[in-house]
Motif scaffolding. Structure first.
Motif, short mmCIF file in Angstrom:
data_model
loop_
_atom_site.label_atom_id
_atom_site.label_comp_id
_atom_site.label_asym_id
_atom_site.label_seq_id
_atom_site.Cartn_x
_atom_site.Cartn_y
_atom_site.Cartn_z
N PRO A 138 -5.71 -10.53 -4.23
CA PRO A 138 -7.07 -10.34 -3.72
C PRO A 138 -7.15 -9.33 -2.58
O PRO A 138 -8.03 -8.47 -2.57
CB PRO A 138 -7.46 -11.75 -3.23
N GLN A 139 -6.20 -9.40 -1.65
CA GLN A 139 -6.19 -8.48 -0.52
C GLN A 139 -5.95 -7.04 -0.99
O GLN A 139 -6.63 -6.10 -0.55
CB GLN A 139 -5.11 -8.89 0.48
N LEU A 140 -5.00 -6.86 -1.89
CA LEU A 140 -4.70 -5.53 -2.40
C LEU A 140 -5.89 -4.96 -3.18
O LEU A 140 -6.24 -3.79 -3.03
CB LEU A 140 -3.46 -5.58 -3.29
N SER A 141 -6.50 -5.79 -4.01
CA SER A 141 -7.66 -5.38 -4.78
C SER A 141 -8.77 -4.88 -3.86
O SER A 141 -9.39 -3.83 -4.11
CB SER A 141 -8.14 -6.55 -5.64
N LEU A 142 -9.03 -5.62 -2.80
CA LEU A 142 -10.07 -5.25 -1.85
C LEU A 142 -9.74 -3.93 -1.16
O LEU A 142 -10.60 -3.04 -1.04
CB LEU A 142 -10.23 -6.37 -0.82
N GLN A 143 -8.50 -3.80 -0.74
CA GLN A 143 -8.07 -2.59 -0.01
C GLN A 143 -8.20 -1.33 -0.88
O GLN A 143 -8.50 -0.26 -0.37
CB GLN A 143 -6.62 -2.74 0.44
N LEU A 144 -7.96 -1.48 -2.17
CA LEU A 144 -7.95 -0.31 -3.06
C LEU A 144 -9.29 -0.05 -3.74
O LEU A 144 -9.41 0.87 -4.54
CB LEU A 144 -6.86 -0.48 -4.12
N GLY A 145 -10.28 -0.85 -3.43
CA GLY A 145 -11.62 -0.58 -3.95
C GLY A 145 -11.90 -1.09 -5.34
O GLY A 145 -12.85 -0.62 -5.99
N PHE A 146 -11.14 -2.07 -5.81
CA PHE A 146 -11.42 -2.67 -7.11
C PHE A 146 -12.64 -3.57 -7.01
O PHE A 146 -12.96 -4.13 -5.96
CB PHE A 146 -10.21 -3.46 -7.61
N SER A 160 -17.78 7.83 -11.11
CA SER A 160 -18.57 8.18 -12.30
C SER A 160 -19.25 6.95 -12.90
O SER A 160 -19.94 7.07 -13.92
CB SER A 160 -17.67 8.83 -13.36
N GLY A 161 -19.06 5.78 -12.29
CA GLY A 161 -19.78 4.61 -12.75
C GLY A 161 -18.96 3.51 -13.38
O GLY A 161 -19.50 2.48 -13.78
N HIS A 162 -17.64 3.70 -13.50
CA HIS A 162 -16.80 2.64 -14.03
C HIS A 162 -16.62 1.51 -13.01
O HIS A 162 -16.56 1.76 -11.81
CB HIS A 162 -15.40 3.18 -14.37
N CYS A 163 -16.53 0.29 -13.50
CA CYS A 163 -16.05 -0.79 -12.65
C CYS A 163 -14.54 -0.88 -12.84
O CYS A 163 -14.01 -0.48 -13.88
CB CYS A 163 -16.73 -2.12 -12.99
N LEU A 164 -13.85 -1.36 -11.83
CA LEU A 164 -12.40 -1.41 -11.83
C LEU A 164 -11.93 -2.85 -11.76
O LEU A 164 -12.30 -3.59 -10.84
CB LEU A 164 -11.83 -0.63 -10.65
N LEU A 165 -11.10 -3.24 -12.72
CA LEU A 165 -10.54 -4.59 -12.77
C LEU A 165 -9.02 -4.49 -12.66
O LEU A 165 -8.37 -3.88 -13.51
CB LEU A 165 -10.91 -5.28 -14.08
N LEU A 166 -8.46 -5.08 -11.61
CA LEU A 166 -7.01 -5.16 -11.45
C LEU A 166 -6.53 -6.40 -12.19
O LEU A 166 -6.93 -7.52 -11.86
CB LEU A 166 -6.65 -5.24 -9.97
N ALA A 167 -5.70 -6.20 -13.21
CA ALA A 167 -5.27 -7.31 -14.07
C ALA A 167 -3.75 -7.35 -14.09
O ALA A 167 -3.10 -6.42 -14.56
CB ALA A 167 -5.81 -7.12 -15.49
N LEU A 196 0.81 -1.22 0.00
CA LEU A 196 0.00 0.00 0.00
C LEU A 196 0.84 1.28 0.00
O LEU A 196 0.51 2.24 -0.70
CB LEU A 196 -0.97 0.00 1.18
N PRO A 197 1.96 1.34 0.74
CA PRO A 197 2.78 2.56 0.67
C PRO A 197 3.43 2.78 -0.69
O PRO A 197 3.87 3.90 -0.98
CB PRO A 197 3.85 2.32 1.75
N ALA A 198 3.49 1.73 -1.52
CA ALA A 198 4.11 1.86 -2.83
C ALA A 198 3.11 2.16 -3.95
O ALA A 198 3.48 2.24 -5.12
CB ALA A 198 4.87 0.56 -3.18
N VAL A 199 1.84 2.37 -3.58
CA VAL A 199 0.81 2.63 -4.58
C VAL A 199 1.01 4.02 -5.21
O VAL A 199 1.39 4.98 -4.53
CB VAL A 199 -0.59 2.52 -3.95
N ASN A 200 0.77 4.09 -6.50
CA ASN A 200 0.84 5.34 -7.25
C ASN A 200 -0.40 6.18 -6.90
O ASN A 200 -1.48 5.97 -7.45
CB ASN A 200 0.87 5.01 -8.75
N ALA A 201 -0.23 7.11 -5.98
CA ALA A 201 -1.37 7.86 -5.44
C ALA A 201 -2.13 8.66 -6.50
O ALA A 201 -3.37 8.65 -6.51
CB ALA A 201 -0.92 8.76 -4.30
#
Length: 222
Positions: free
Chosen positions: A132-140, A116-123, A99-104
């Protein structure tokens, strides 16, 4: 706009726009698997698992000398970690190191897209250990990553055409259309070549920039 959210249509069918986001070098400033290898090495040292630590160091050395492929190095480490790293440790790795290394700035843009209504897919081609844990934490809304197979022969990284096809499958199954792709690397050209995209490039490689320009494809360097 529908209920304040963006909608897109294809063949008269209303679809939700989807943003497909790469992890390493894009959403994350760095390589998550390299960070995980250091984390795993620390765990092996602390627990006195010196045989496993020696095997992992040997794999890394063999890869550095190009004696084995990237997959040949990655698979046994992925398999080892799946056996000995607990969910609590994966959560610790995610919270304390990833999480500290995320591109803010990019994350802020993704939050705007979601609002605005987009769904987010981490690929990502990263192993499906911590994704899975990171995806959940970042709201994907969903994620796709490299899953562990029973044998090295069947181990297939989630990159290139495979990543594109998984993203398209997700979109079809959830009434979405891929509208945004964010990446840094030419490995994601199969995704970037999809039509009617907003292409967000984060510190792109020269090869990627050149290939898109040669194909007369528009992009924004984020």
């Amino acid at each position: 706009m529908v209920n304040g959210h963006e909608k897109m249509t294809a063949d008269g069918v209303e679809l939700t726009p989807c943003a497909v986001v790469d992890l390493d070098g894009t959403l994350l400033r760095g390589n998550s698997f390299r960070l995980f290898i250091r984390f795993l090495a620390g765990k092996l040292r602390r627990e006195g698992r010196y045989a496993s630590l020696s095997r992992m160091i040997a794999l890394l050395a063999a890869r550095r000398l190009r004696l084995i492929s990237h997959v040949g190095m990655k698979y046994p480490i992925h398999r080892l970690a799946s056996r000995i790293v607990t969910d609590a440790e994966l959560a610790d790795f995610t919270n304390r190191i990833l999480l500290p290394a995320v591109n803010a700035p990019l994350l802020d843009e993704l939050k705007r897209l979601k609002a605005s209504g987009h769904c987010l897919l981490l690929a990502t081609a990263a192993p499906d250990l911590y994704v899975p844990q990171l995806s959940l934490q970042l709201g994907f809304d969903a994620w796709t990553a490299t899953s562990l197979s029973s044998t090295l022969k069947d181990y297939a990284e989630n990159r290139g055409a495979r990543k594109r096809d998984r993203a398209l499958d997700f979109a079809r199954q959830h009434g979405c259309i891929i509208a945004v792709v964010a990446t840094d690397h030419e490995d994601d050209l199969p995704l970037l070549l999809l039509p009617d995209l907003r292409r967000l490039l984060v510190n792109p490689t020269p090869v990627l920039r050149t290939k898109l320009s040669e194909s007369s494809l528009t992009f924004h360097e984020f």
